[in-house]
Design a protein around this motif. Structure first.
Motif, short mmCIF file in Angstrom:
data_model
loop_
_atom_site.label_atom_id
_atom_site.label_comp_id
_atom_site.label_asym_id
_atom_site.label_seq_id
_atom_site.Cartn_x
_atom_site.Cartn_y
_atom_site.Cartn_z
N LEU A 292 0.83 -1.21 0.00
CA LEU A 292 0.00 0.00 0.00
C LEU A 292 0.86 1.26 0.00
CD1 LEU A 292 -2.71 -1.09 2.60
CD2 LEU A 292 -3.04 -0.81 0.14
N LEU A 293 1.91 1.25 0.80
CA LEU A 293 2.79 2.43 0.85
C LEU A 293 3.48 2.66 -0.50
CD1 LEU A 293 4.35 1.94 4.40
CD2 LEU A 293 2.76 3.73 3.69
N MET A 294 3.91 1.59 -1.14
CA MET A 294 4.55 1.75 -2.44
C MET A 294 3.56 2.25 -3.48
SD MET A 294 7.71 1.20 -1.98
CE MET A 294 8.22 1.28 -3.70
N LEU A 295 2.34 1.75 -3.46
CA LEU A 295 1.34 2.23 -4.41
C LEU A 295 1.05 3.71 -4.18
CD1 LEU A 295 -1.16 -0.77 -4.48
CD2 LEU A 295 0.32 0.01 -6.34
N ARG A 296 1.05 4.13 -2.92
CA ARG A 296 0.88 5.56 -2.64
C ARG A 296 2.04 6.36 -3.21
NH1 ARG A 296 -1.36 6.95 3.43
NH2 ARG A 296 -3.55 6.49 3.01
N LEU A 297 3.26 5.85 -3.05
CA LEU A 297 4.41 6.53 -3.62
C LEU A 297 4.32 6.60 -5.14
CD1 LEU A 297 7.42 5.16 -1.51
CD2 LEU A 297 6.53 7.49 -1.53
N PHE A 298 3.92 5.51 -5.75
CA PHE A 298 3.83 5.46 -7.21
C PHE A 298 2.83 6.49 -7.74
CE2 PHE A 298 4.95 0.65 -7.17
CZ PHE A 298 6.28 0.97 -6.93
N ARG A 299 1.77 6.72 -6.98
CA ARG A 299 0.71 7.61 -7.45
C ARG A 299 0.84 9.02 -6.90
NH1 ARG A 299 -1.20 2.51 -7.64
NH2 ARG A 299 -2.59 2.02 -9.38
N GLY A 300 1.86 9.26 -6.10
CA GLY A 300 2.07 10.58 -5.55
C GLY A 300 2.99 11.43 -6.40
N ALA A 301 3.32 12.61 -5.88
CA ALA A 301 4.24 13.50 -6.58
C ALA A 301 5.62 12.85 -6.65
CB ALA A 301 4.32 14.83 -5.84
N GLY A 302 6.15 12.79 -7.83
CA GLY A 302 7.44 12.15 -8.02
C GLY A 302 7.37 10.64 -8.15
N GLY A 303 6.17 10.09 -8.18
CA GLY A 303 6.03 8.64 -8.28
C GLY A 303 6.37 8.08 -9.64
N GLU A 304 6.15 8.88 -10.68
CA GLU A 304 6.38 8.39 -12.03
C GLU A 304 7.84 8.01 -12.28
OE1 GLU A 304 7.53 8.31 -16.11
OE2 GLU A 304 8.02 9.97 -14.74
N PRO A 305 8.82 8.81 -11.84
CA PRO A 305 10.22 8.38 -12.01
C PRO A 305 10.54 7.11 -11.24
CG PRO A 305 10.11 10.74 -11.59
CD PRO A 305 8.74 10.20 -11.34
N LEU A 306 9.94 6.94 -10.06
CA LEU A 306 10.18 5.73 -9.28
C LEU A 306 9.67 4.50 -10.02
CD1 LEU A 306 11.15 4.51 -6.61
CD2 LEU A 306 8.88 4.95 -5.66
N VAL A 307 8.48 4.62 -10.59
CA VAL A 307 7.94 3.52 -11.38
C VAL A 307 8.82 3.26 -12.60
CG1 VAL A 307 5.98 2.76 -12.80
CG2 VAL A 307 5.57 3.87 -10.60
N ARG A 308 9.26 4.31 -13.23
CA ARG A 308 10.07 4.17 -14.44
C ARG A 308 11.39 3.45 -14.15
NH1 ARG A 308 10.40 9.16 -15.61
NH2 ARG A 308 12.57 9.57 -15.04
N HIS A 309 11.95 3.65 -12.96
CA HIS A 309 13.21 2.99 -12.62
C HIS A 309 13.00 1.55 -12.17
CE1 HIS A 309 14.85 7.11 -12.59
NE2 HIS A 309 16.02 6.52 -12.78
N LEU A 310 11.92 1.29 -11.43
CA LEU A 310 11.69 -0.04 -10.88
C LEU A 310 11.05 -1.01 -11.88
CD1 LEU A 310 10.40 0.73 -7.27
CD2 LEU A 310 12.54 -0.40 -7.87
N ALA A 311 10.22 -0.48 -12.78
CA ALA A 311 9.45 -1.36 -13.66
C ALA A 311 10.32 -2.25 -14.55
CB ALA A 311 8.48 -0.53 -14.51
N PRO A 312 11.40 -1.75 -15.17
CA PRO A 312 12.22 -2.66 -15.98
C PRO A 312 12.80 -3.82 -15.17
CG PRO A 312 12.74 -0.38 -16.49
CD PRO A 312 11.87 -0.35 -15.29
N LEU A 313 13.18 -3.55 -13.94
CA LEU A 313 13.67 -4.62 -13.07
C LEU A 313 12.60 -5.67 -12.86
CD1 LEU A 313 16.20 -5.28 -11.17
CD2 LEU A 313 14.78 -4.37 -9.35
N GLY A 314 11.35 -5.22 -12.62
CA GLY A 314 10.25 -6.15 -12.40
C GLY A 314 9.83 -6.89 -13.65
N ARG A 315 9.97 -6.25 -14.80
CA ARG A 315 9.64 -6.94 -16.05
C ARG A 315 10.59 -8.10 -16.30
NH1 ARG A 315 8.63 -3.41 -21.31
NH2 ARG A 315 8.27 -5.53 -22.06
N MET A 316 11.80 -7.98 -15.82
CA MET A 316 12.81 -9.04 -15.96
C MET A 316 13.01 -9.75 -14.63
SD MET A 316 15.68 -7.01 -18.24
CE MET A 316 16.90 -8.27 -17.81
N SER A 317 11.94 -9.95 -13.86
CA SER A 317 12.09 -10.46 -12.49
C SER A 317 12.73 -11.84 -12.45
CB SER A 317 10.74 -10.48 -11.79
OG SER A 317 9.81 -11.28 -12.51
N LEU A 318 12.40 -12.72 -13.39
CA LEU A 318 12.98 -14.06 -13.40
C LEU A 318 14.48 -13.97 -13.66
CD1 LEU A 318 12.75 -17.14 -13.38
CD2 LEU A 318 12.08 -17.04 -15.80
N SER A 319 14.87 -13.24 -14.68
CA SER A 319 16.29 -13.09 -14.98
C SER A 319 17.03 -12.42 -13.83
CB SER A 319 16.48 -12.27 -16.26
OG SER A 319 15.92 -12.92 -17.38
#
Length: 393
Positions: A292-319
């Motif tokens: 819940l806290l991370m979702l709040r961060l993602f949707r808050g001010a400055g959340g978009e850069p955080l998502v942009r940095h973390l999402a590629p890592l999660g897309r390649m989570s198995l690797s």
């Protein structure tokens, strides 16, 4: 099938949450590689300073048994995305998933035998078949089964621990598994490989007992959330977030602290079993609070850069999960530096941050040139029975 199917657009918040979960998994696994007495039911002789104890308590309280639950929840959520993908393609879902889970099982066994006998992919592969068998269940039923699993297994550990204490602690045996790990990791690649191969089956049995039921429960909760498209809504948790955080965060922290103190200072025996049960009952609440806290961060001010940095890592989570084992093996085992029991605990945290930062950058670089991570590409080829594109056009 019941409920609407998720949309075709990629959910970057799911990828970002998965990347965040990988940080917690890395922060736990570094101890499994660095401390030969980690998880043996005995107080570590190698990390015994006050600072070591503080860091161990913090790790056990805040991280251990929490982030694999988040990872499991997201596995269940992604399962519904696989369902939607198969329906959009007009493909039979069950054969697809059977191939996918079989491919994941093979990767898990190879990962466990070669790199890290404490890996969890094999459990995910088998439990994914259970989820596949139940994929027509209603979301409310899935939630009910999941809550029953979590409450039952946690209570069983608490009762078993209480009985052990009341009857003279028959489980109170000091297990010292440090010598085999030290000997193997300090005697080169072949000894390291032989150690992982010999420990793979008994470790998997142990993990099935302590993690299997809770992982399945989180699969089901993630599946129910996916069927309701919970994470694709503009603000999916706002109606519940304040209440859940007010209740779940303090209870989760208190339960985790009790487990962390016992696991660090009084390991082995009925008390640790009881503390583990309390930790199992409280860990889902702390995991939910993190989400819940991370979702709040993602949707808050400055959340978009955080998502942009973390999402590629999660897309390649198995690797990236396997890459973490490679990096830790190169640092601590006979595959590389053989620094087992030698790196100071503060440097363990530094190594976690360095590895994670490298993975963030590497994932962004890779996905700018390739549509899938290397292991994701391989698993997709097995799932679809066709060769996906390797490079972006």
């Amino acid at each position: 099938m019941t409920g609407p199917l998720p949309p075709a657009t990629r959910l970057h918040t799911v990828d970002a949450l998965r990347g965040f979960a990988l940080l917690g998994i890395l922060a736990v696994n570094v101890w499994a590689f660095a401390d030969p007495m980690y998880g043996t039911g005995a107080t570590s002789l190698f990390y015994a300073s006050p600072l070591d104890h503080v860091l161990r308590v913090l790790t056990s309280t805040l991280v251990e048994t929490k982030f694999y639950l988040l990872f499991s929840f997201l596995f269940g959520y992604s399962f519904t995305l696989q369902m939607a993908s198969a329906e959009r393609a007009g493909a039979a879902f069950v054969p697809r998933m059977l191939r996918r889970q079989l491919g994941l099982l093979v990767l898990g066994v190879l990962h466990g035998v070669l790199l890290f006998h404490g890996e969890i992919l094999t459990i995910y592969a088998v439990l994914g078949l259970v989820l596949l068998a139940a994929h027509r269940v209603r979301p409310k039923t899935a939630v009910l089964i999941a809550c029953t699993l979590l409450l039952t297994t946690g209570t069983l550990f608490v009762v078993a621990g209480a009985l052990a204490i009341s009857t003279g602690d028959p489980f109170d045996t000091v297990i010292t598994a440090s010598d085999p790990a030290l000997t193997a990791y300090r005697n080169g690649p072949l000894a390291t490989l032989a150690y992982h191969a010999s420990r793979f089956v008994p470790t998997q049995v142990f993990l099935w007992i302590i993690q299997g039921p809770s992982a399945l429960a989180m699969f089901l909760l993630g599946f129910a959330a996916g069927r309701q498209q919970l994470l694709s809504a503009p603000d999916p948790v706002q109606p519940y977030a304040r209440r859940l955080l007010a209740i779940g965060l303090p209870i989760g922290l208190l339960g985790g602290l009790f487990y962390g103190l016992v696991e660090t200072f009084i390991p082995g025996g009925g008390l640790e079993l009881l503390a583990f049960g309390i930790g199992q009952l409280s860990a889902p609440l702390l995991t939910a609070s993190y989400g819940l806290l991370m979702l709040r961060l993602f949707r808050g001010a400055g959340g978009e850069p955080l998502v942009r940095h973390l999402a590629p890592l999660g897309r390649m989570s198995l690797s990236n999960y396997v890459l973490q084992s490679v990096a830790l093996g190169l640092l601590f085992s006979g595959y590389g530096g053989a620094l087992i029991a030698e790196m100071p605990s503060p440097l363990l945290l530094v190594s976690v941050l360095v590895i994670f930062t490298v993975q963030l950058r590497l994932s962004t670089w890779w996905l700018a040139r390739h549509p899938y991570g290397p292991l994701e590409w391989l698993l997709r080829a097995v799932t679809l029975r066709q060769v996906p594109a390797w490079r972006r056009a």
